[in-house]
Design an enzyme around this catalytic site. Sequence first.
Site, PDB file in Angstrom:
ATOM      1  N   TYR A 114     -29.147  34.976  16.399  1.00  0.00           N
ATOM      2  CA  TYR A 114     -27.930  34.157  16.351  1.00  0.00           C
ATOM      3  C   TYR A 114     -26.696  34.969  16.764  1.00  0.00           C
ATOM      4  O   TYR A 114     -26.560  36.123  16.367  1.00  0.00           O
ATOM      5  CB  TYR A 114     -27.707  33.601  14.929  1.00  0.00           C
ATOM      6  CG  TYR A 114     -26.460  32.748  14.870  1.00  0.00           C
ATOM      7  CD1 TYR A 114     -26.471  31.456  15.378  1.00  0.00           C
ATOM      8  CD2 TYR A 114     -25.266  33.260  14.375  1.00  0.00           C
ATOM      9  CE1 TYR A 114     -25.326  30.690  15.377  1.00  0.00           C
ATOM     10  CE2 TYR A 114     -24.115  32.502  14.371  1.00  0.00           C
ATOM     11  CZ  TYR A 114     -24.149  31.214  14.874  1.00  0.00           C
ATOM     12  OH  TYR A 114     -23.017  30.457  14.887  1.00  0.00           O
ATOM     13  N   TRP A 116     -22.665  34.803  19.245  1.00  0.00           N
ATOM     14  CA  TRP A 116     -21.863  34.220  20.317  1.00  0.00           C
ATOM     15  C   TRP A 116     -22.028  34.913  21.659  1.00  0.00           C
ATOM     16  O   TRP A 116     -21.634  34.368  22.688  1.00  0.00           O
ATOM     17  CB  TRP A 116     -20.385  34.249  19.902  1.00  0.00           C
ATOM     18  CG  TRP A 116     -19.963  32.983  19.249  1.00  0.00           C
ATOM     19  CD1 TRP A 116     -20.449  32.466  18.082  1.00  0.00           C
ATOM     20  CD2 TRP A 116     -18.974  32.069  19.725  1.00  0.00           C
ATOM     21  NE1 TRP A 116     -19.816  31.285  17.811  1.00  0.00           N
ATOM     22  CE2 TRP A 116     -18.897  31.016  18.788  1.00  0.00           C
ATOM     23  CE3 TRP A 116     -18.134  32.037  20.830  1.00  0.00           C
ATOM     24  CZ2 TRP A 116     -18.028  29.942  18.944  1.00  0.00           C
ATOM     25  CZ3 TRP A 116     -17.264  30.966  20.974  1.00  0.00           C
ATOM     26  CH2 TRP A 116     -17.217  29.928  20.042  1.00  0.00           C
TER      27      TRP A 116
HETATM   28  N1  LIG Z   1     -17.524  35.562   5.440  1.00  0.00           N
HETATM   29  C1  LIG Z   1     -17.655  34.826   6.541  1.00  0.00           C
HETATM   30  N2  LIG Z   1     -18.634  35.109   7.428  1.00  0.00           N
HETATM   31  C2  LIG Z   1     -18.762  34.390   8.549  1.00  0.00           C
HETATM   32  C3  LIG Z   1     -17.870  33.324   8.826  1.00  0.00           C
HETATM   33  C4  LIG Z   1     -16.856  33.031   7.880  1.00  0.00           C
HETATM   34  O1  LIG Z   1     -16.054  32.097   8.038  1.00  0.00           O
HETATM   35  N3  LIG Z   1     -16.774  33.812   6.759  1.00  0.00           N
HETATM   36  N4  LIG Z   1     -18.008  32.602   9.996  1.00  0.00           N
HETATM   37  C5  LIG Z   1     -19.336  32.519  10.559  1.00  0.00           C
HETATM   38  C6  LIG Z   1     -19.336  31.918  11.895  1.00  0.00           C
HETATM   39  S1  LIG Z   1     -18.617  30.367  12.017  1.00  0.00           S
HETATM   40  C7  LIG Z   1     -19.919  32.495  12.968  1.00  0.00           C
HETATM   41  S2  LIG Z   1     -20.073  31.588  14.407  1.00  0.00           S
HETATM   42  C8  LIG Z   1     -20.497  33.851  12.901  1.00  0.00           C
HETATM   43  C9  LIG Z   1     -20.277  34.675  14.179  1.00  0.00           C
HETATM   44  O2  LIG Z   1     -21.159  35.724  14.220  1.00  0.00           O
HETATM   45  P1  LIG Z   1     -21.597  36.420  15.600  1.00  0.00           P
HETATM   46  O3  LIG Z   1     -21.647  35.422  16.682  1.00  0.00           O
HETATM   47  O4  LIG Z   1     -22.805  37.234  15.327  1.00  0.00           O
HETATM   48  O5  LIG Z   1     -20.348  37.371  15.838  1.00  0.00           O
HETATM   49  P2  LIG Z   1     -19.864  38.143  17.138  1.00  0.00           P
HETATM   50  O6  LIG Z   1     -18.956  39.210  16.664  1.00  0.00           O
HETATM   51  O7  LIG Z   1     -19.327  37.171  18.130  1.00  0.00           O
HETATM   52  O8  LIG Z   1     -21.195  38.820  17.681  1.00  0.00           O
HETATM   53  C10 LIG Z   1     -21.579  38.823  18.991  1.00  0.00           C
HETATM   54  C11 LIG Z   1     -22.126  40.207  19.341  1.00  0.00           C
HETATM   55  O9  LIG Z   1     -22.693  40.123  20.630  1.00  0.00           O
HETATM   56  C12 LIG Z   1     -22.296  41.267  21.400  1.00  0.00           C
HETATM   57  N5  LIG Z   1     -22.342  40.860  22.814  1.00  0.00           N
HETATM   58  C13 LIG Z   1     -21.400  40.263  23.562  1.00  0.00           C
HETATM   59  N6  LIG Z   1     -21.864  40.005  24.797  1.00  0.00           N
HETATM   60  C14 LIG Z   1     -23.132  40.439  24.840  1.00  0.00           C
HETATM   61  C15 LIG Z   1     -24.141  40.426  25.822  1.00  0.00           C
HETATM   62  O10 LIG Z   1     -23.970  39.957  26.940  1.00  0.00           O
HETATM   63  N7  LIG Z   1     -25.354  40.945  25.482  1.00  0.00           N
HETATM   64  C16 LIG Z   1     -25.602  41.463  24.250  1.00  0.00           C
HETATM   65  N8  LIG Z   1     -26.817  41.935  23.998  1.00  0.00           N
HETATM   66  N9  LIG Z   1     -24.650  41.511  23.304  1.00  0.00           N
HETATM   67  C17 LIG Z   1     -23.446  40.984  23.581  1.00  0.00           C
HETATM   68  C18 LIG Z   1     -20.936  41.628  20.896  1.00  0.00           C
HETATM   69  O11 LIG Z   1     -20.666  42.996  21.142  1.00  0.00           O
HETATM   70  C19 LIG Z   1     -21.056  41.279  19.390  1.00  0.00           C
HETATM   71  O12 LIG Z   1     -21.465  42.377  18.637  1.00  0.00           O
HETATM   72  O13 LIG Z   1     -19.937  34.552  11.775  1.00  0.00           O
HETATM   73  C20 LIG Z   1     -20.115  33.838  10.559  1.00  0.00           C
HETATM   74  N10 LIG Z   1     -19.755  34.677   9.439  1.00  0.00           N
HETATM   75  N1  LIG Z   2      -9.370  33.663  17.069  1.00  0.00           N
HETATM   76  C1  LIG Z   2     -10.552  33.199  16.681  1.00  0.00           C
HETATM   77  N2  LIG Z   2     -10.806  31.867  16.727  1.00  0.00           N
HETATM   78  C2  LIG Z   2     -12.008  31.396  16.321  1.00  0.00           C
HETATM   79  C3  LIG Z   2     -13.043  32.252  15.891  1.00  0.00           C
HETATM   80  C4  LIG Z   2     -12.749  33.650  15.844  1.00  0.00           C
HETATM   81  O1  LIG Z   2     -13.595  34.468  15.445  1.00  0.00           O
HETATM   82  N3  LIG Z   2     -11.514  34.081  16.245  1.00  0.00           N
HETATM   83  N4  LIG Z   2     -14.259  31.734  15.529  1.00  0.00           N
HETATM   84  C5  LIG Z   2     -14.611  30.402  16.026  1.00  0.00           C
HETATM   85  C6  LIG Z   2     -15.751  29.836  15.328  1.00  0.00           C
HETATM   86  S1  LIG Z   2     -17.304  30.401  15.720  1.00  0.00           S
HETATM   87  C7  LIG Z   2     -15.640  28.820  14.443  1.00  0.00           C
HETATM   88  S2  LIG Z   2     -17.036  28.141  13.738  1.00  0.00           S
HETATM   89  C8  LIG Z   2     -14.351  28.254  14.086  1.00  0.00           C
HETATM   90  C9  LIG Z   2     -14.216  28.089  12.587  1.00  0.00           C
HETATM   91  O2  LIG Z   2     -13.247  27.173  12.288  1.00  0.00           O
HETATM   92  P1  LIG Z   2     -12.874  26.946  10.760  1.00  0.00           P
HETATM   93  O3  LIG Z   2     -14.095  26.962   9.948  1.00  0.00           O
HETATM   94  O4  LIG Z   2     -12.006  25.772  10.683  1.00  0.00           O
HETATM   95  O5  LIG Z   2     -12.013  28.254  10.525  1.00  0.00           O
HETATM   96  P2  LIG Z   2     -11.630  29.100   9.247  1.00  0.00           P
HETATM   97  O6  LIG Z   2     -10.644  30.090   9.750  1.00  0.00           O
HETATM   98  O7  LIG Z   2     -12.833  29.584   8.540  1.00  0.00           O
HETATM   99  O8  LIG Z   2     -10.969  28.049   8.286  1.00  0.00           O
HETATM  100  C10 LIG Z   2      -9.834  27.283   8.591  1.00  0.00           C
HETATM  101  C11 LIG Z   2      -8.961  27.234   7.381  1.00  0.00           C
HETATM  102  O9  LIG Z   2      -9.586  26.494   6.318  1.00  0.00           O
HETATM  103  C12 LIG Z   2      -8.910  26.849   5.131  1.00  0.00           C
HETATM  104  N5  LIG Z   2      -9.805  26.690   3.996  1.00  0.00           N
HETATM  105  C13 LIG Z   2     -10.822  27.510   3.634  1.00  0.00           C
HETATM  106  N6  LIG Z   2     -11.408  27.028   2.500  1.00  0.00           N
HETATM  107  C14 LIG Z   2     -10.741  25.913   2.155  1.00  0.00           C
HETATM  108  C15 LIG Z   2     -10.867  24.957   1.081  1.00  0.00           C
HETATM  109  O10 LIG Z   2     -11.733  25.048   0.219  1.00  0.00           O
HETATM  110  N7  LIG Z   2     -10.001  23.910   1.085  1.00  0.00           N
HETATM  111  C16 LIG Z   2      -9.035  23.753   2.020  1.00  0.00           C
HETATM  112  N8  LIG Z   2      -8.256  22.675   1.944  1.00  0.00           N
HETATM  113  N9  LIG Z   2      -8.872  24.650   3.021  1.00  0.00           N
HETATM  114  C17 LIG Z   2      -9.720  25.700   3.084  1.00  0.00           C
HETATM  115  C18 LIG Z   2      -8.489  28.294   5.293  1.00  0.00           C
HETATM  116  O11 LIG Z   2      -7.132  28.452   4.880  1.00  0.00           O
HETATM  117  C19 LIG Z   2      -8.697  28.579   6.753  1.00  0.00           C
HETATM  118  O12 LIG Z   2      -7.585  29.187   7.366  1.00  0.00           O
HETATM  119  O13 LIG Z   2     -13.282  29.064  14.562  1.00  0.00           O
HETATM  120  C20 LIG Z   2     -13.436  29.443  15.918  1.00  0.00           C
HETATM  121  N10 LIG Z   2     -12.207  30.055  16.354  1.00  0.00           N
HETATM  122 MO   LIG Z   3     -18.788  29.655  14.199  1.00  0.00          MO
END
Ligand SMILES: Nc1nc2c(c(=O)[nH]1)N[C@H]1C(S)=C(S)[C@@H](COP(=O)(O)OP(=O)(O)OC[C@H]3O[C@@H](n4cnc5c(=O)[nH]c(N)nc54)[C@H](O)[C@@H]3O)O[C@H]1N2
Ligand SMILES: Nc1nc2c(c(=O)[nH]1)N[C@H]1C(S)=C(S)[C@@H](COP(=O)(O)OP(=O)(O)OC[C@H]3O[C@@H](n4cnc5c(=O)[nH]c(N)nc54)[C@H](O)[C@@H]3O)O[C@H]1N2
Ligand SMILES: [Mo]
Length: 773
Positions: A114, A116
């Site tokens: 898993y 991005w």
């Molecule tokens: N506590 C907490 N944890 C969370 C979340 C949260 O809200 N709170 N959010 C979650 C969510 S929504 C998501 S989507 C995940 C994201 O989790 P990930 O998608 O695992 O996070 P990334 O840092 O985007 O990891 C991508 C990795 O791929 C590598 N990479 C980039 N391009 C390439 C390539 O071409 N080839 C290879 N082999 N590697 C490459 C980058 O260097 C990086 O290390 O995290 C989750 N974790």
């Molecule tokens: N710059 C940047 N943008 C991203 C990403 C990134 O890594 N960097 N990740 C992308 C990815 S993979 C995803 S899935 C999306 C995630 O998108 P989201 O899941 O919407 O993003 P978060 O930043 O986790 O949360 C948005 C807001 O929800 C609020 N929140 C958290 N818990 C609660 C709650 O219990 N109640 C209420 N009312 N509010 C709450 C927090 O204040 C937080 O700022 O973002 C995407 N956008």
């Molecule tokens: Mo995500």
Amino acid sequence: MSKTTVKNGITANHWGPGIVTVENGQLKVQGHPDDPDPSKINDNIPGALSGQSRIRRPAVRESYLRNGPGKTNGERGKEHFVEVSWDKAFELITAELQRVKTEYGNNAIFAGSYGWSSAGRFHHAQGQLKRFLNSIGGFVRSEGNYSYNAAIVLLPYIVGNFNQHIKQATRWTTVKAEGELVVMFGGIPLRNAQVSGGGIAQHKLRGDLLACAEAGVEFINFSPLKTDALEELNAEWLAPKPGSDTAIMMALAHTLLTHDLYDKAFIERYSVGFDKVADYLLGKTDGVVKDAQWAAELSDIPAERLVALAHEMTGKRTLICTAVSLQRADYGEQPLWMTVLLATMLGQIGLPGGGFGMGYAADASIGVVDRPIHWPSLAQGQNDVSAFIPVAMVSDMLLNPGTRYQYNGKELTFPNIKMVWWAGGNPFHHHQDLNRLRQAFQQPETIIVNEINWTATAKHADIVLPVSSSLERNDIGAGTQDRAVIPMPQQIPAQFESRTEYEIYCELEKRLGLNTSFSNNMTEQQWLEKMWSNLKMKADRAGYDLPELDHFFQQGEILYFDDPAPDAVYLEDFRKDPQAHALKTPSGKIELYSETIAGFNYPDCPGHPTWIPPREWLGAASSEHPLHLISGQPKTRLHSQLDEGAYSKSKKIKGREPVLIHPDDARSRGISDGDIVVLHNQRGQCLAGARVTDTVRPGVVFLWTGAWYDPDLNHSAHQDRHGNPNVLTHDYRTSRLSQGPAAQSALVELKRFEGELPEVKAFEPPISESQDQ
Ligand SMILES: Nc1nc2c(c(=O)[nH]1)N[C@H]1C(S)=C(S)[C@@H](COP(=O)(O)OP(=O)(O)OC[C@H]3O[C@@H](n4cnc5c(=O)[nH]c(N)nc54)[C@H](O)[C@@H]3O)O[C@H]1N2
Ligand SMILES: Nc1nc2c(c(=O)[nH]1)N[C@H]1C(S)=C(S)[C@@H](COP(=O)(O)OP(=O)(O)OC[C@H]3O[C@@H](n4cnc5c(=O)[nH]c(N)nc54)[C@H](O)[C@@H]3O)O[C@H]1N2
Ligand SMILES: [Mo]
């Protein structure tokens, strides 16, 4: 390797197109002039691609190299690595793939992988790995995502496919034209709308929201963070206890019900099960009346405000927006189901500017843009292994082979995994309870990681393969939901000894003596041409005349298609004709009560929206762990990617990730802005830099995700020196229904750090020795 070096050029990232220049050896990536609101995440690219964390050569963990797979004595994540030649790395992987296949079969290989990875339709890390493994008999995959797993599983039972919902989300143009009120749960944080899967050519959400505000649309922001609403929207900020939104929505629904403010005709025509929920709201089933007073105690939002809001919502064209963050929490299905119930009671679903939307700003395209045709991608072939896990059960799987568990109405069994291969993701960033993940990562006999940088995941592998970044290969860019196609000609030579994933698997295909079902005997160029001619054909049918690929690359210009539905309204068709456009739910209608879900008998996800107090939230806070930790997406990067880059580093405090803390909580602990603090609970601890601000709710601390996990393994609690929230989050799921990750339900305490500050070692490569070519 002979590859062209283009001096000035264009590229695509998940955070938008970039203009690339190399002057005096200095790489620079800037936003594209077509983009009204380009992302500064571009600034991270140069530092991270050539910094100390760049993986320079293939590397093998010391005792793995010495003793071979399975019987090593060393500890993953603690030991150093030996740099080896590509030849040696290929030799080890070839032998190990053959051994694992013979001894255990392909269902012992886990390659859910898993993550991005990077933009680009051909060089997609997971797609390449999966296609390769499918060519040798398959692998155990994972299902769903960390972003909105509860939504993916729940919504098909109650309104239909979630991806369809995202694609058809009600557009801001319609809110501007006819909307009056937008009620946001979790805000619409612009920082998150920087990114979109595969990229976005033009960031328009800021402009769209400002246009709504100018047209007089009012915004209400239920969120622990004030800045989740753009300042210019002048949103009313209501800061509930995190995890209490379900109760708030129930109080609004209860008020609509008891004040006779709800749309009975809509409910009758378009939904099933209202009576059961109504009985529950009135307390007839459990003796608890879900009124505003009840919700006020749970949420800290005054009862009068909730009652008044219910009246405002019913009297105005209202859009309810629920951030997907709310469902990344204990029982995260419930706020989604309540969103649907509330919108159904208001009866505005399918009207311009009304109804509900989930995930606005979670991706720059939602409610903003759509693609006219399906962009080409690399076919992954056929996976002969049927076993899979819900994506967030990786630690559970590795620690409990053979154990049974529930998921979405089925009983499943964890496979017994011997080999893990990860490409394009960083589980030591994304997974919860990293100390537990460390234990889980000790179980397999072999772990292979393909990476650009020495992330914590690479440091927990046995064999690490250095891969080239998107600037170091040729590709075609197009965001999954964007209307633009962007040339990605190679900009710089592959750095150090890195290779593309494609080159790696082509070599393995040869060494394993396979037929050419992975490579088709084609070069990168031939693949791009094949993809391009496929796109050209589809575009032609849609009335677009595309240039030849080499012309597209030479011109360096973005090709824009027309947005197929610039004024889309979610479920407009269903509203107009609920028979002809019946929903893909069991009844064809909105299911406020689901017989199917009720039939699963899951106490953590019953047959209708239910208030279940989270395991960890302020309502269950103890004096030991009195603060709620929220870990949202970082403004300065995409997750953990390019954390060594300049923009990401510029916001750190003494090299640590900032944690937002309210002045009252800081004062009572003797903490000042800029101090280093220790966040801790029963699962772990990390250092972070205190950012004292009244834009965060008292009782909540907000630590961005993505600072590279940097455990001090000599510290008794394996203290993370850098500020990764996942040492503190729990590894339980949303519910048995969707088994989604639930990172937002975590209680912690925090204190000022005393003593000598340990150095951050997150970016240091773990190399002890380098063998000759
Ligand atoms: N506590 C907490 N944890 C969370 C979340 C949260 O809200 N709170 N959010 C979650 C969510 S929504 C998501 S989507 C995940 C994201 O989790 P990930 O998608 O695992 O996070 P990334 O840092 O985007 O990891 C991508 C990795 O791929 C590598 N990479 C980039 N391009 C390439 C390539 O071409 N080839 C290879 N082999 N590697 C490459 C980058 O260097 C990086 O290390 O995290 C989750 N974790
Ligand atoms: N710059 C940047 N943008 C991203 C990403 C990134 O890594 N960097 N990740 C992308 C990815 S993979 C995803 S899935 C999306 C995630 O998108 P989201 O899941 O919407 O993003 P978060 O930043 O986790 O949360 C948005 C807001 O929800 C609020 N929140 C958290 N818990 C609660 C709650 O219990 N109640 C209420 N009312 N509010 C709450 C927090 O204040 C937080 O700022 O973002 C995407 N956008
Ligand atoms: Mo995500």
